[in-house]
Design an enzyme around this catalytic site. Structure first.
Site, PDB file in Angstrom:
ATOM      1  N   ASP A 116      17.780  67.313  51.255  1.00 55.67           N
ATOM      2  CA  ASP A 116      18.100  68.369  52.325  1.00 55.67           C
ATOM      3  C   ASP A 116      18.180  69.616  51.555  1.00 55.67           C
ATOM      4  O   ASP A 116      18.914  69.675  50.411  1.00 55.67           O
ATOM      5  CB  ASP A 116      19.344  68.098  53.147  1.00 55.67           C
ATOM      6  CG  ASP A 116      19.519  69.062  54.383  1.00 55.67           C
ATOM      7  OD1 ASP A 116      19.396  68.355  55.587  1.00 55.67           O
ATOM      8  OD2 ASP A 116      19.424  70.126  54.311  1.00 55.67           O
ATOM      9  N   CYS A 130      18.520  65.454  72.680  1.00 55.52           N
ATOM     10  CA  CYS A 130      17.133  64.996  73.029  1.00 55.52           C
ATOM     11  C   CYS A 130      16.642  65.094  74.470  1.00 55.52           C
ATOM     12  O   CYS A 130      15.622  65.642  74.819  1.00 55.52           O
ATOM     13  CB  CYS A 130      17.151  63.439  72.619  1.00 55.52           C
ATOM     14  SG  CYS A 130      17.473  63.188  70.959  1.00 55.52           S
ATOM     15  N   ARG A 148      21.269  56.663  69.380  1.00 55.80           N
ATOM     16  CA  ARG A 148      22.317  57.636  70.584  1.00 55.80           C
ATOM     17  C   ARG A 148      23.429  58.036  69.509  1.00 55.80           C
ATOM     18  O   ARG A 148      23.999  57.415  68.729  1.00 55.80           O
ATOM     19  CB  ARG A 148      22.860  56.720  71.560  1.00 55.80           C
ATOM     20  CG  ARG A 148      21.845  56.554  72.853  1.00 55.80           C
ATOM     21  CD  ARG A 148      22.543  55.342  73.257  1.00 55.80           C
ATOM     22  NE  ARG A 148      22.962  54.014  72.809  1.00 55.80           N
ATOM     23  CZ  ARG A 148      23.650  53.233  73.197  1.00 55.80           C
ATOM     24  NH1 ARG A 148      24.130  53.190  74.360  1.00 55.80           N
ATOM     25  NH2 ARG A 148      23.880  52.086  72.253  1.00 55.80           N
ATOM     26  N   THR A 154      11.266  63.594  66.294  1.00 50.90           N
ATOM     27  CA  THR A 154      10.496  63.458  67.516  1.00 50.90           C
ATOM     28  C   THR A 154       9.593  64.715  67.728  1.00 50.90           C
ATOM     29  O   THR A 154       9.921  65.901  67.408  1.00 50.90           O
ATOM     30  CB  THR A 154      11.504  63.640  68.719  1.00 50.90           C
ATOM     31  OG1 THR A 154      12.468  62.739  68.806  1.00 50.90           O
ATOM     32  CG2 THR A 154      10.708  63.734  70.117  1.00 50.90           C
TER      33      THR A 154
HETATM   34  C1  UDX Z   1      19.461  59.872  73.417  1.00 48.32           C
HETATM   35  C2  UDX Z   1      18.775  58.562  73.805  1.00 48.32           C
HETATM   36  O1  UDX Z   1      19.566  57.627  74.572  1.00 48.32           O
HETATM   37  C3  UDX Z   1      18.244  57.950  72.466  1.00 48.32           C
HETATM   38  O2  UDX Z   1      17.626  56.853  72.686  1.00 48.32           O
HETATM   39  C4  UDX Z   1      17.202  59.137  71.985  1.00 48.32           C
HETATM   40  O3  UDX Z   1      16.938  58.529  70.690  1.00 48.32           O
HETATM   41  C5  UDX Z   1      18.117  60.428  71.867  1.00 48.32           C
HETATM   42  O4  UDX Z   1      18.532  60.574  72.879  1.00 48.32           O
HETATM   43  P1  UDX Z   1      21.961  60.723  72.934  1.00 48.32           P
HETATM   44  O5  UDX Z   1      21.342  62.099  73.537  1.00 48.32           O
HETATM   45  O6  UDX Z   1      22.616  60.628  71.839  1.00 48.32           O
HETATM   46  O7  UDX Z   1      20.715  59.790  73.216  1.00 48.32           O
HETATM   47  O8  UDX Z   1      22.837  60.226  73.940  1.00 48.32           O
HETATM   48  P2  UDX Z   1      22.715  59.174  75.410  1.00 48.32           P
HETATM   49  O9  UDX Z   1      23.939  58.327  75.120  1.00 48.32           O
HETATM   50  O10 UDX Z   1      21.506  58.662  75.831  1.00 48.32           O
HETATM   51  O11 UDX Z   1      23.346  60.374  76.507  1.00 48.32           O
HETATM   52  C6  UDX Z   1      22.528  61.444  76.903  1.00 48.32           C
HETATM   53  C7  UDX Z   1      23.148  62.149  77.928  1.00 48.32           C
HETATM   54  O12 UDX Z   1      23.097  61.410  79.148  1.00 48.32           O
HETATM   55  C8  UDX Z   1      24.811  62.539  77.695  1.00 48.32           C
HETATM   56  O13 UDX Z   1      25.020  63.838  78.016  1.00 48.32           O
HETATM   57  C9  UDX Z   1      25.601  61.673  78.530  1.00 48.32           C
HETATM   58  O14 UDX Z   1      26.762  61.879  78.937  1.00 48.32           O
HETATM   59  C10 UDX Z   1      24.548  61.383  79.832  1.00 48.32           C
HETATM   60  N1  UDX Z   1      24.594  60.100  80.492  1.00 48.32           N
HETATM   61  C11 UDX Z   1      24.058  58.965  79.826  1.00 48.32           C
HETATM   62  C12 UDX Z   1      25.035  60.099  81.941  1.00 48.32           C
HETATM   63  O15 UDX Z   1      25.154  61.122  82.362  1.00 48.32           O
HETATM   64  N2  UDX Z   1      24.850  58.951  82.345  1.00 48.32           N
HETATM   65  C13 UDX Z   1      24.611  57.628  81.810  1.00 48.32           C
HETATM   66  O16 UDX Z   1      24.569  56.689  82.538  1.00 48.32           O
HETATM   67  C14 UDX Z   1      24.139  57.652  80.517  1.00 48.32           C
END
Ligand code: UDX
Length: 452
Positions: free
Chosen positions: A30, A280, A156, A120
């Site tokens: 990094d 993401c 995630r 990505t």
């Molecule tokens: C996401 C993808 O899941 C992951 O596979 C990818 O590589 C990166 O983006 P992440 O952003 O870390 O991961 O979180 P995730 O747990 O998927 O939640 C994303 C958002 O959706 C959060 O704000 C969460 O609160 C919201 N969420 C998630 C909901 O509102 N309802 C749900 O049922 C699930």
């Protein structure tokens, strides 16, 4: 195997530590001296469960450096740098391109690594990385038959280690069979689940073996966008129905269970609430819309998911307004700042946007988050909110509380005590995590999402 990873963010650091744990010789690069120095001293720079312990455990099988020179002799060089979103929705590839340039500038002629893109990136980026490296090799008069691969990451935040060690699938895009074989060796302990599970990072119940999905470069790149768009659409879908559930007297949690148990649908990503945020979903849905624009091809489902998500955030404010009648002059406490529990990441975080809307409407806004407050102070120095150090302090004198991030600690609060210090006992539960029955019994006005 010798593996070098460029970029020490969520993806780079988690992947680097995991691969070192699995027995590879890893160098993590990094440019940021402060991050590298901290990592060398055993301090993990992001809030992610289990990473600190893993770093201690793997000790010397990982090296940290600010110079790619120290890792250029690796068989596999992974690019895991950030790909931020430009204003127009396009993806900013400057960090990926800078990494490719640097590889081309120093790659020795007789060493042919596989350059793996984990960031990505838009469709065609792996080819672009290849041509940037080739161009820089050519400038030096060097010939080198290195390879490129696209290996999107699905981890995630908050459960990054679990997702890395126990993935559902590993997707690998490349043009040559030999690349699939080399990278299979990298992931073999995960594909065969032949490693000792680290303490506290156990496989999910009923976990089998992950699939190794080999594709062409464009498919691998598109899989990442398709996966995130699908999940974003799924969450927006349940949020859209949550609004309807409120109107017809249904409970969205029952509806989610009732549809999720159909195996074609699945129970994941069906929690209605304040909507999705993070690094993401918002970025990738915008980026794929931009790709559609470049190809003169609209993506109305993705577009609708984004619009539903915006409405969902504003919906929290509407619920506060309908309970308080007037927002201006009222004190509102926001529970949570991170975009989801288990992280201090504030990127496109729903509570931050909700706080800004409430401030614009003239509310006095107070905030509390168990881990993200320092980040918030640093990133939003001009946001005129008051920081509270406990939920109790947050609630004191408040006219309403809005729970936006479902931190586990919010599930076991002393609502008698909290209620006695509030001016008005109103709670908007933006994640449906509290007990309506308990709160109403204690004299609160409880408002959930899609509940009756
Ligand atoms: C996401 C993808 O899941 C992951 O596979 C990818 O590589 C990166 O983006 P992440 O952003 O870390 O991961 O979180 P995730 O747990 O998927 O939640 C994303 C958002 O959706 C959060 O704000 C969460 O609160 C919201 N969420 C998630 C909901 O509102 N309802 C749900 O049922 C699930």
């Amino acid at each position: 195997m010798k593996i070098t990873i460029i970029g020490s963010g969520y993806v780079g650091l988690t992947t680097g530590l995991s691969l070192a744990y699995l027995g590879h010789e890893v160098t993590l690069i990094d440019r940021n001296h402060v991050i590298i120095e901290k990592l060398r001293n055993g301090v993990v720079t992001i809030h992610e469960a289990g990473l600190g312990q893993l770093l201690k455990r793997i000790g010397r099988s990982i090296c940290f450096s600010t110079r790619l020179q120290d890792g250029i002799d690796a068989q596999v060089i992974m690019i895991a740098v950030g790909t931020p979103c430009k204003r127009n929705g396009d993806t900013d590839l400057c960090f990926v391109e800078a990494a490719a340039e640097e590889i081309g500038e120093i790659l020795p002629p007789n060493h042919t690594p596989v350059v793996v893109i984990k960031s990505t990136v838009p469709i065609g980026s792996a080819r672009r990385v290849k041509s940037i490296i080739e161009l820089n090799l050519k400038k030096r008069g060097v010939e080198n038959d290195f390879f490129v691969a696209s290996n999107p990451e699905f981890l995630r935040e908050g459960v990054a280690l679990q997702d890395t060690l126990y993935p559902d699938r590993i997707v690998m895009g490349a043009d040559e069979i030999i690349v699939f074989d080399i990278l299979r060796q990298v992931y073999l302990p995960i594909l065969e689940q032949s490693f000792e599970q680290p303490t506290g990072v156990q496989a999910p119940q009923g976990y089998g073996l992950p699939a190794y999905v080999t594709t062409n470069l464009a498919s691998a790149e598109l899989i990442k966008y398709a996966a995130n768009s699908f999940l974003a659409i799924k969450i927006s879908f349940i949020n859209e129905f949550a609004g309807l559930a409120e109107r017809v007297g249904a409970d969205i949690r029952e509806v989610a269970l009732g549809i999720g148990l159909d195996r074609r649908i699945g129970t994941g990503s069906l929690a209605a609430g304040a909507g999705w945020g993070g690094s993401c979903f918002p970025k990738d849905t915008q980026a794929i819309l931009y790709t559609g624009f470049l190809y003169d091809y609209s993506l109305p489902l993705v577009d609708a998911a984004i619009r539903v998500n915006k409405r969902q955030r504003k919906g929290i404010v509407d619920k506060l307004q309908s309970a308080l009648k007037v927002i201006r002059g009222n004190t509102i406490g926001i529970m949570g700042l991170a975009f989801k529990p288990g992280t201090d990441d504030l990127r496109d975080s729903p509570p931050i946007e909700i706080a800004h809307i409430l401030l614009d409407m003239g509310a006095h806004v107070r905030v509390y988050d168990p881990v993200a407050m320092y980040n918030c102070m640093a990133q939003y120095p001009d946001m005129k909110v008051e920081y509270a150090s406990t939920v109790q302090e947050l609630a004191t004198g408040c006219d309403a509380l809005a729970l936006i991030t479902d931190w586990r600690e919010f599930a076991s609060l002393d609502w008698d005590c909290i209620g006695s210090s509030m001016r008005n006992k109103v709670v908007v539960d933006g994640r449906n995590m509290l007990s309506k029955q308990e709160l109403e019994h204690k004299g609160f006005t409880y408002i959930g999402i899609g509940t009756c």
